[in-house]
Structures are given as C-alpha cells and as structure tokens.
Design a protein around this motif. Sequence first.
Motif, mmCIF file in Angstrom:
data_model
loop_
_atom_site.group_PDB
_atom_site.id
_atom_site.type_symbol
_atom_site.label_atom_id
_atom_site.label_comp_id
_atom_site.label_asym_id
_atom_site.label_seq_id
_atom_site.Cartn_x
_atom_site.Cartn_y
_atom_site.Cartn_z
ATOM 1 N N GLY A 409 0.808 -1.210 0.000
ATOM 2 C CA GLY A 409 0.000 0.000 0.000
ATOM 3 C C GLY A 409 0.839 1.257 0.000
ATOM 4 O O GLY A 409 0.674 2.126 0.851
ATOM 5 N N ILE A 410 1.756 1.373 -0.960
ATOM 6 C CA ILE A 410 2.619 2.544 -1.091
ATOM 7 C C ILE A 410 2.115 3.350 -2.292
ATOM 8 O O ILE A 410 2.135 2.865 -3.427
ATOM 9 C CB ILE A 410 4.095 2.156 -1.284
ATOM 10 C CG1 ILE A 410 4.502 1.041 -0.297
ATOM 11 C CG2 ILE A 410 4.979 3.380 -1.162
ATOM 12 C CD1 ILE A 410 4.444 1.427 1.142
ATOM 13 N N HIS A 411 1.672 4.575 -2.056
ATOM 14 C CA HIS A 411 1.071 5.386 -3.108
ATOM 15 C C HIS A 411 1.640 6.798 -3.045
ATOM 16 O O HIS A 411 2.242 7.202 -2.051
ATOM 17 C CB HIS A 411 -0.451 5.432 -2.957
ATOM 18 C CG HIS A 411 -1.078 4.070 -2.933
ATOM 19 N ND1 HIS A 411 -1.259 3.309 -4.061
ATOM 20 C CD2 HIS A 411 -1.544 3.316 -1.895
ATOM 21 C CE1 HIS A 411 -1.822 2.158 -3.742
ATOM 22 N NE2 HIS A 411 -2.001 2.129 -2.429
ATOM 23 N N GLY A 412 1.453 7.541 -4.112
ATOM 24 C CA GLY A 412 1.911 8.919 -4.064
ATOM 25 C C GLY A 412 1.996 9.550 -5.429
ATOM 26 O O GLY A 412 1.603 8.974 -6.448
ATOM 27 N N GLN A 413 2.540 10.763 -5.434
ATOM 28 C CA GLN A 413 2.674 11.541 -6.661
ATOM 29 C C GLN A 413 3.915 12.412 -6.560
ATOM 30 O O GLN A 413 4.425 12.685 -5.468
ATOM 31 C CB GLN A 413 1.450 12.436 -6.854
ATOM 32 C CG GLN A 413 1.250 13.448 -5.739
ATOM 33 C CD GLN A 413 0.019 14.311 -5.929
ATOM 34 O OE1 GLN A 413 -0.684 14.202 -6.927
ATOM 35 N NE2 GLN A 413 -0.253 15.183 -4.962
ATOM 36 N N GLY A 414 4.395 12.833 -7.728
ATOM 37 C CA GLY A 414 5.548 13.732 -7.748
ATOM 38 C C GLY A 414 6.800 13.098 -7.204
ATOM 39 O O GLY A 414 7.600 13.771 -6.542
ATOM 40 N N VAL A 415 7.019 11.820 -7.513
ATOM 41 C CA VAL A 415 8.196 11.098 -7.025
ATOM 42 C C VAL A 415 9.150 10.876 -8.195
ATOM 43 O O VAL A 415 8.749 10.397 -9.257
ATOM 44 C CB VAL A 415 7.792 9.756 -6.397
ATOM 45 C CG1 VAL A 415 9.028 8.994 -5.925
ATOM 46 C CG2 VAL A 415 6.834 9.988 -5.222
ATOM 47 N N HIS A 435 3.574 -5.110 -2.755
ATOM 48 C CA HIS A 435 2.163 -5.340 -3.071
ATOM 49 C C HIS A 435 1.427 -4.006 -3.020
ATOM 50 O O HIS A 435 1.671 -3.187 -2.139
ATOM 51 C CB HIS A 435 1.553 -6.326 -2.071
ATOM 52 C CG HIS A 435 0.085 -6.513 -2.248
ATOM 53 N ND1 HIS A 435 -0.847 -6.053 -1.338
ATOM 54 C CD2 HIS A 435 -0.623 -7.100 -3.250
ATOM 55 C CE1 HIS A 435 -2.056 -6.354 -1.758
ATOM 56 N NE2 HIS A 435 -1.961 -6.985 -2.911
ATOM 57 N N ASP A 436 0.546 -3.796 -3.968
ATOM 58 C CA ASP A 436 -0.287 -2.591 -3.999
ATOM 59 C C ASP A 436 0.575 -1.335 -4.022
ATOM 60 O O ASP A 436 0.519 -0.501 -3.117
ATOM 61 C CB ASP A 436 -1.250 -2.584 -2.806
ATOM 62 C CG ASP A 436 -2.258 -1.439 -2.868
ATOM 63 O OD1 ASP A 436 -2.459 -0.886 -3.955
ATOM 64 O OD2 ASP A 436 -2.826 -1.092 -1.805
ATOM 65 N N ILE A 437 1.370 -1.207 -5.074
ATOM 66 C CA ILE A 437 2.255 -0.059 -5.250
ATOM 67 C C ILE A 437 1.764 0.751 -6.453
ATOM 68 O O ILE A 437 1.608 0.205 -7.547
ATOM 69 C CB ILE A 437 3.711 -0.498 -5.493
ATOM 70 C CG1 ILE A 437 4.157 -1.517 -4.436
ATOM 71 C CG2 ILE A 437 4.631 0.711 -5.541
ATOM 72 C CD1 ILE A 437 4.275 -0.981 -3.062
ATOM 73 N N SER A 438 1.530 2.029 -6.260
ATOM 74 C CA SER A 438 1.147 2.918 -7.352
ATOM 75 C C SER A 438 1.677 4.310 -7.042
ATOM 76 O O SER A 438 1.130 5.013 -6.198
ATOM 77 C CB SER A 438 -0.373 2.951 -7.539
ATOM 78 O OG SER A 438 -0.727 3.858 -8.569
ATOM 79 N N ILE A 439 2.747 4.687 -7.743
ATOM 80 C CA ILE A 439 3.445 5.928 -7.430
ATOM 81 C C ILE A 439 3.570 6.762 -8.699
ATOM 82 O O ILE A 439 4.204 6.332 -9.673
ATOM 83 C CB ILE A 439 4.836 5.648 -6.828
ATOM 84 C CG1 ILE A 439 4.711 4.796 -5.547
ATOM 85 C CG2 ILE A 439 5.558 6.952 -6.512
ATOM 86 C CD1 ILE A 439 6.039 4.368 -4.961
ATOM 87 N N GLY A 440 2.977 7.944 -8.702
ATOM 88 C CA GLY A 440 3.096 8.851 -9.831
ATOM 89 C C GLY A 440 4.479 9.446 -9.908
ATOM 90 O O GLY A 440 5.009 9.958 -8.910
ATOM 91 N N ILE A 441 5.100 9.368 -11.080
ATOM 92 C CA ILE A 441 6.500 9.758 -11.229
ATOM 93 C C ILE A 441 6.618 11.077 -11.985
ATOM 94 O O ILE A 441 5.727 11.492 -12.727
ATOM 95 C CB ILE A 441 7.302 8.660 -11.952
ATOM 96 C CG1 ILE A 441 6.673 8.346 -13.317
ATOM 97 C CG2 ILE A 441 7.367 7.404 -11.093
ATOM 98 C CD1 ILE A 441 7.438 7.306 -14.106
ATOM 99 N N THR A 442 7.745 11.746 -11.770
ATOM 100 C CA THR A 442 7.992 13.034 -12.422
ATOM 101 C C THR A 442 9.118 12.949 -13.430
ATOM 102 O O THR A 442 9.417 13.941 -14.093
ATOM 103 C CB THR A 442 8.371 14.100 -11.377
ATOM 104 O OG1 THR A 442 9.570 13.691 -10.705
ATOM 105 C CG2 THR A 442 7.253 14.288 -10.372
#
Length: 495
Positions: A409-415, A435-442
Amino acid sequence: MMMEILSCNGRFQFQNPRRSVLAVVSAHKALFTVLWIIGFSSLFLWQRSSVEGIRIFLWVAWRPPGTALPRLRPVAFNLTDFGGVGDGVTLNTEAFKRAVAAISKFEKRGGAQLNVQSGRWLTAPFNLTSHMTLFLAEGAVILGVEDENLWPLMPPLPSYGYGREHKGPRYGSLIHGQKIVDVVITGHNGTIDGQGKSWWTKFRRRSLNYTRGPLVQFMWSEHINISNITLMNSPFWTLHPYDCKNINISKVTILAPISEAPNTDGIDPDSCENVVIENCYISVGDDGIAIKSGWDQYGIKYGRPSTNIVVRNLLIRSLVSAGVSIGSEMSGGVSNVAVENIYIWGSRRGVRIKTAPGRGGYVKNISYHNITLDNVRVGIVIKTDYNEHPDDDFDPHALPIISNITYDGIHGQGVRVPVRIQGSEEIPVQNVTFHDISIGITYKKKHLFQCSFVDGRVIGSIFPVPCENLDRYDEHGRLVMRSSSQNVSDVDYDI
C-alpha cells in the motif's frame, strides 16, 4: 481515598475523587451506552465487509505491554513555588532542580506533577526523576540556554564508543532522565525550545569541541509517556530514548528548519523495546524518525537491539533526508517494526534502510503499510554502503543482514525515483515483498524501479514496472514468473 492537590497559595486541599468520578459516569451513562452501541455496530459491519479491516483494527488497538495511559499524580506543584520566573531572561535551572528534588520525595505515594505555567522559562539542562509528570500549560515555553558552557558533559554512549561528532565526551540533553521509571511529559501543547540556531552555526564553523546534545533524552529508563507538547529547535537529535522499554509518544509536534539545521532528527528510538510513536507532526532538518541500535564494533559489543516498534499516523517532512529511517547505526539489530499510515511530503527520501560493511547486526521483519509520498525525490530506499564509521577499528567483515521487508500500500505523486534497493554481493537484500504499489513519477526514464542484489517478489500489478530481480506472483499468490537475475544492478544515481 483522598487526593492532595497543591493550591495556588501553597496549601493542600482535600477532595474525594471517587465521588466526582461516580457523578460524571452517572450523568453520562446514557451517552456512553449509545456511543458504545453505535461503535460496536459500525465495527461489526466493517469486519463483515473486510478481512483487512479486522487486521487493521486489531493492530491499531494494540499497545506493547507496560504502555498504559499515564495516571494522575496525588500531588501537584507550580514551578513558581520554587522561585521560577518566566520572563525569558532569568535562569531557572535551580528552580527546576529544587522542584525535581521535592517531587522525588513523593515516590512511595505515586509521585507528583510539576506545572510549568504560561511564560518563557530559560534554563540550563536538568534531570527528571521517577514517578514524575512535567506538565506544560498553554503558552508555556521551556527555553534552552544558548551558552554551551552551561551544558554538562557526559560520557559517550557505550554503544557508540565516541561522541557522534567528536571523540570523547558529549553534551547532555536539555531535559534528561537516566535509570528512571514512570515519567510523563505532557501538557496543553506547551513547548520545549532548544534554541538550536547558535549550536547549528557553531557546528558549521567547527567551533564545538564536543558532540551536540539532544533536546530530550532518556537512558536506561522504562514506562515513559510523552504527549501533547511541541519540541523545537533542538541542538542535535530532538527526542532520543536510549536503551529504554515501554515508550509511548503521541500527539507531539516536532519542528526545526528544514534546511540549515543539521542532524535535527525528530524521534530516534535507540536500542529500545516496546515503542509506540503515533499521531505526530514532524518537520525537521534530518530524518523524521530514525531507529537505531549502536555503531559498528561498539554497537555489536553492547548488543541491545531495537525491537517491537510501531510508527503510525504521522505527517513528516524532511527536505534533506528521509521521513522514516532505520540506521545507519543499527549494529545491535533492528527487528519487528511496523510503519503504517504515514504521509511524507516535500522530502528527499520517503522510507529508508541504511547500513554498511562493519555495522554487523540485522534489519529484519520490517513492514511498511499505507505510506503516501508527495513530492519526494526517492520513495523507497535500501542502501548498503553508508560508510561512516567511529574510527578505523571496525571489522569490515561484520556484515549486516537485511531480510523480510514488506512494502504494502505505497502510493503517491511527484516522485522522481519510486524504488532504489541497492544490495551488494557482500550484503544482499533478502525476501522483499511489494504489493499494492502505485506511485506517480515526475521523471520519464526507464529503470525507475532500481534494484541490485535483491531477491523477493511482486504480488499483483504495480506501477511503475518493477525491476527484473523480483519474482512475479498474481493477486492470489500464484507464481507467474521466476526471476533469474537477482544480482543484476540497474541503480542509477544520476536520477
């Protein structure tokens, strides 16, 4: 049973707490009943809808043994009763010492409370005693004196060998407790301010001969509760429990400038057992949380691990370092750590494990759950070449073990770089689960999920695309593809 409370005029007044409690319970009995029914019904529906909900509820409700809520003291004093003057100029060190000495006489009666009223109370470092509550009223500020000559020198920590910055002694903490039990620091969000700017300036100019001291430090102590206060501008690490057991830290705000405030870690549990850190806001000039257990050969010899630690429900900002770190001083071992429900923003790194050859020890059974990253340069970091040593006598063959690490459960944005796990041939990273990883990248470049010398697994689909070093499983735990390249390295420090 009668309870004594020191009145403003210095005389004891006697009250019957049992009668007061019964009156309150009777008046609110109906309300308690209604709330209990609503709460139970909500929990029942929640449990039926989600097995994960059951797990989280039980986990959040859990506390290590011995971390009961602080009790009321039978006696209370005011700092002014001992000559304290809250004008921000008068030095109150002796007033604090006299107050603590008076409180120590009430040990067999359950201890006593020291009230620090609204005002600015300048002081040099002082010690607390067992069975004591330090209560900071709204508007109360304890100010650390800036003259380092008024800060006592202490021997280096036995698991570090030297002061962290200089060989030899180190400065003590502003508020210190050693071999004490049943201590509470709380209040109506009063403040302890270390006035660290002068210390940071002297450190950068290299004009200090000894390692800077923490703001608050407990050593070899048990049953410590810290809540509802603000800690700010520490000369060095802010809150440092060392070789302690049963620590509860809740609803604490910790502040330091996010730059130009070197080594102002927020909370550093060091060789500690049974620790809960929850519901805090931390914005500092180094790691928000740093779990430690000694440095190289000294930490190996001291042999006190940090274990059974819960870090949850925190907001953290660390522009120059990480939100939550383990290490790099982890030579006594770190195990059984749960980090969950953490929001990390405006930081250089999110969650990090750092170590090196010579550390020895281990980092194992660590779980990260429900972590949100917002504008973070590198999200998940494991680093095995953090080569900073106390002296040249460390054993380069003392290799740490890193195993059983779970990210769920690691999530985020601007990484910029979501994952960088840098194992080595000497120190492989073992049994890592994603598991359950969704990270918005820059940063639009391949290999944003970076790995070397790591074995583990990815469960289900994650974003961005995981590195080739990891086995792939579906959401039902069935193996889809076995990796044949655990030792491949695609770590790119240019991004």
